[in-house]
Design a protein around this motif. Structure first.
Motif, PDB file in Angstrom:
ATOM      1  N   GLN A 159     -12.578  -5.556  -3.697  1.00 24.19           N
ATOM      2  CA  GLN A 159     -12.124  -6.584  -2.756  1.00 24.19           C
ATOM      3  C   GLN A 159     -10.681  -6.972  -3.026  1.00 24.19           C
ATOM      4  O   GLN A 159      -9.904  -7.190  -2.090  1.00 24.19           O
ATOM      5  CB  GLN A 159     -13.035  -7.803  -2.822  1.00 24.19           C
ATOM      6  N   HIS A 160     -10.293  -7.029  -4.292  1.00 20.73           N
ATOM      7  CA  HIS A 160      -8.912  -7.345  -4.641  1.00 20.73           C
ATOM      8  C   HIS A 160      -7.969  -6.257  -4.117  1.00 20.73           C
ATOM      9  O   HIS A 160      -6.908  -6.559  -3.558  1.00 20.73           O
ATOM     10  CB  HIS A 160      -8.766  -7.492  -6.156  1.00 20.73           C
ATOM     11  N   ARG A 161      -8.369  -5.006  -4.286  1.00 23.52           N
ATOM     12  CA  ARG A 161      -7.550  -3.900  -3.780  1.00 23.52           C
ATOM     13  C   ARG A 161      -7.401  -3.995  -2.266  1.00 23.52           C
ATOM     14  O   ARG A 161      -6.319  -3.761  -1.716  1.00 23.52           O
ATOM     15  CB  ARG A 161      -8.167  -2.553  -4.155  1.00 23.52           C
ATOM     16  N   LEU A 162      -8.491  -4.327  -1.588  1.00 22.70           N
ATOM     17  CA  LEU A 162      -8.452  -4.439  -0.136  1.00 22.70           C
ATOM     18  C   LEU A 162      -7.538  -5.581   0.315  1.00 22.70           C
ATOM     19  O   LEU A 162      -6.773  -5.436   1.277  1.00 22.70           O
ATOM     20  CB  LEU A 162      -9.869  -4.639   0.405  1.00 22.70           C
ATOM     21  N   LYS A 163      -7.589  -6.701  -0.383  1.00 15.62           N
ATOM     22  CA  LYS A 163      -6.703  -7.829  -0.043  1.00 15.62           C
ATOM     23  C   LYS A 163      -5.236  -7.451  -0.230  1.00 15.62           C
ATOM     24  O   LYS A 163      -4.380  -7.853   0.559  1.00 15.62           O
ATOM     25  CB  LYS A 163      -7.052  -9.047  -0.882  1.00 15.62           C
ATOM     26  N   LYS A 164      -4.962  -6.680  -1.257  1.00 14.33           N
ATOM     27  CA  LYS A 164      -3.594  -6.222  -1.492  1.00 14.33           C
ATOM     28  C   LYS A 164      -3.131  -5.327  -0.342  1.00 14.33           C
ATOM     29  O   LYS A 164      -2.008  -5.460   0.151  1.00 14.33           O
ATOM     30  CB  LYS A 164      -3.523  -5.475  -2.824  1.00 14.33           C
ATOM     31  N   ILE A 165      -3.994  -4.423   0.094  1.00 11.94           N
ATOM     32  CA  ILE A 165      -3.665  -3.543   1.217  1.00 11.94           C
ATOM     33  C   ILE A 165      -3.443  -4.365   2.482  1.00 11.94           C
ATOM     34  O   ILE A 165      -2.503  -4.114   3.243  1.00 11.94           O
ATOM     35  CB  ILE A 165      -4.767  -2.482   1.425  1.00 11.94           C
ATOM     36  N   ARG A 166      -4.293  -5.353   2.707  1.00 14.22           N
ATOM     37  CA  ARG A 166      -4.142  -6.227   3.880  1.00 14.22           C
ATOM     38  C   ARG A 166      -2.780  -6.929   3.842  1.00 14.22           C
ATOM     39  O   ARG A 166      -2.090  -7.030   4.862  1.00 14.22           O
ATOM     40  CB  ARG A 166      -5.268  -7.252   3.924  1.00 14.22           C
ATOM     41  N   GLY A 167      -2.375  -7.381   2.667  1.00 18.49           N
ATOM     42  CA  GLY A 167      -1.065  -8.016   2.520  1.00 18.49           C
ATOM     43  C   GLY A 167       0.066  -7.050   2.827  1.00 18.49           C
ATOM     44  O   GLY A 167       1.080  -7.431   3.427  1.00 18.49           O
ATOM     45  N   GLN A 168      -0.107  -5.797   2.421  1.00 19.50           N
ATOM     46  CA  GLN A 168       0.910  -4.791   2.720  1.00 19.50           C
ATOM     47  C   GLN A 168       1.014  -4.545   4.223  1.00 19.50           C
ATOM     48  O   GLN A 168       2.111  -4.397   4.764  1.00 19.50           O
ATOM     49  CB  GLN A 168       0.597  -3.491   1.978  1.00 19.50           C
ATOM     50  N   PHE A 169      -0.129  -4.522   4.911  1.00 19.52           N
ATOM     51  CA  PHE A 169      -0.107  -4.370   6.371  1.00 19.52           C
ATOM     52  C   PHE A 169       0.599  -5.554   7.027  1.00 19.52           C
ATOM     53  O   PHE A 169       1.382  -5.377   7.970  1.00 19.52           O
ATOM     54  CB  PHE A 169      -1.527  -4.239   6.937  1.00 19.52           C
ATOM     55  N   ALA A 191       3.328   2.782   0.649  1.00 18.73           N
ATOM     56  CA  ALA A 191       2.541   1.956  -0.275  1.00 18.73           C
ATOM     57  C   ALA A 191       1.140   1.715   0.276  1.00 18.73           C
ATOM     58  O   ALA A 191       0.151   1.758  -0.470  1.00 18.73           O
ATOM     59  CB  ALA A 191       3.248   0.629  -0.528  1.00 18.73           C
ATOM     60  N   VAL A 192       1.034   1.472   1.577  1.00 18.86           N
ATOM     61  CA  VAL A 192      -0.276   1.275   2.199  1.00 18.86           C
ATOM     62  C   VAL A 192      -1.110   2.542   2.086  1.00 18.86           C
ATOM     63  O   VAL A 192      -2.296   2.496   1.732  1.00 18.86           O
ATOM     64  CB  VAL A 192      -0.133   0.843   3.677  1.00 18.86           C
ATOM     65  N   ARG A 193      -0.496   3.667   2.377  1.00 16.89           N
ATOM     66  CA  ARG A 193      -1.219   4.937   2.280  1.00 16.89           C
ATOM     67  C   ARG A 193      -1.731   5.158   0.858  1.00 16.89           C
ATOM     68  O   ARG A 193      -2.878   5.549   0.645  1.00 16.89           O
ATOM     69  CB  ARG A 193      -0.331   6.102   2.711  1.00 16.89           C
ATOM     70  N   GLY A 194      -0.905   4.875  -0.126  1.00 19.88           N
ATOM     71  CA  GLY A 194      -1.323   5.003  -1.514  1.00 19.88           C
ATOM     72  C   GLY A 194      -2.462   4.053  -1.850  1.00 19.88           C
ATOM     73  O   GLY A 194      -3.411   4.424  -2.550  1.00 19.88           O
ATOM     74  N   VAL A 252      -4.711   2.762   0.264  1.00 19.91           N
ATOM     75  CA  VAL A 252      -5.927   3.208   0.952  1.00 19.91           C
ATOM     76  C   VAL A 252      -6.516   4.427   0.236  1.00 19.91           C
ATOM     77  O   VAL A 252      -7.724   4.500   0.012  1.00 19.91           O
ATOM     78  CB  VAL A 252      -5.656   3.516   2.443  1.00 19.91           C
ATOM     79  N   ASN A 253      -5.665   5.357  -0.163  1.00 23.72           N
ATOM     80  CA  ASN A 253      -6.155   6.536  -0.891  1.00 23.72           C
ATOM     81  C   ASN A 253      -6.797   6.131  -2.215  1.00 23.72           C
ATOM     82  O   ASN A 253      -7.835   6.674  -2.598  1.00 23.72           O
ATOM     83  CB  ASN A 253      -5.026   7.537  -1.133  1.00 23.72           C
ATOM     84  N   GLY A 254      -6.192   5.176  -2.903  1.00 21.59           N
ATOM     85  CA  GLY A 254      -6.760   4.704  -4.157  1.00 21.59           C
ATOM     86  C   GLY A 254      -8.104   4.038  -3.961  1.00 21.59           C
ATOM     87  O   GLY A 254      -9.045   4.262  -4.732  1.00 21.59           O
ATOM     88  N   LEU A 255      -8.214   3.225  -2.924  1.00 22.90           N
ATOM     89  CA  LEU A 255      -9.476   2.563  -2.618  1.00 22.90           C
ATOM     90  C   LEU A 255     -10.547   3.587  -2.237  1.00 22.90           C
ATOM     91  O   LEU A 255     -11.683   3.518  -2.704  1.00 22.90           O
ATOM     92  CB  LEU A 255      -9.278   1.554  -1.482  1.00 22.90           C
ATOM     93  N   MET A 256     -10.169   4.556  -1.421  1.00 20.56           N
ATOM     94  CA  MET A 256     -11.106   5.594  -1.014  1.00 20.56           C
ATOM     95  C   MET A 256     -11.577   6.387  -2.231  1.00 20.56           C
ATOM     96  O   MET A 256     -12.772   6.671  -2.367  1.00 20.56           O
ATOM     97  CB  MET A 256     -10.453   6.546   0.003  1.00 20.56           C
ATOM     98  N   ALA A 257     -10.676   6.725  -3.123  1.00 18.31           N
ATOM     99  CA  ALA A 257     -11.038   7.476  -4.324  1.00 18.31           C
ATOM    100  C   ALA A 257     -11.996   6.670  -5.189  1.00 18.31           C
ATOM    101  O   ALA A 257     -12.984   7.214  -5.698  1.00 18.31           O
ATOM    102  CB  ALA A 257      -9.783   7.836  -5.114  1.00 18.31           C
TER     103      ALA A 257
END
Length: 90
Positions: A12-22, A44-47, A49-54
């Motif tokens: 969830q923390h990773r997702l919030k960070k990605i949301r902030g980047q968007f 940075a967003v792509r990285g 999302v890839n990290g979260l997916m992995a």
């Protein structure tokens, strides 16, 4: 997904960070920022999302597909797949 509370909070923390980047990209586009800056933010967003997916895929391989009771794939094969995923998503 049956993850520990700590793992869920981490995802969830990773997702919030990605949301902030968007959100930062949206602001940059609205303010007509430099294209190079926007491209860096997109990267940075792509990285992220890839990290979260992995992370989710690795957990799935380890927690749900690895053989624990005579069903599923062998644990060493699961680890090989995890390494493959990591190298592919870098």
């Amino acid at each position: 997904m049956s993850h520990s509370e700590r793992e869920k909070l981490k995802l969830q923390h990773r997702l919030k960070k990605i949301r902030g980047q968007f959100d930062a990209i949206e602001r940059a586009l609205s303010e007509e920022d430099d294209c190079a800056k926007i491209l860096m933010q997109l990267s940075a967003v792509r990285g992220g999302v890839n990290g979260l997916m992995a992370e989710v895929l690795e957990d799935h391989l380890r927690l749900h597909l690895a053989d624990r009771d005579g069903k599923g794939i062998a644990p060493d094969l699961a680890e090989d797949l995890v390494e493959l995923v990591r190298s592919y998503l870098k």
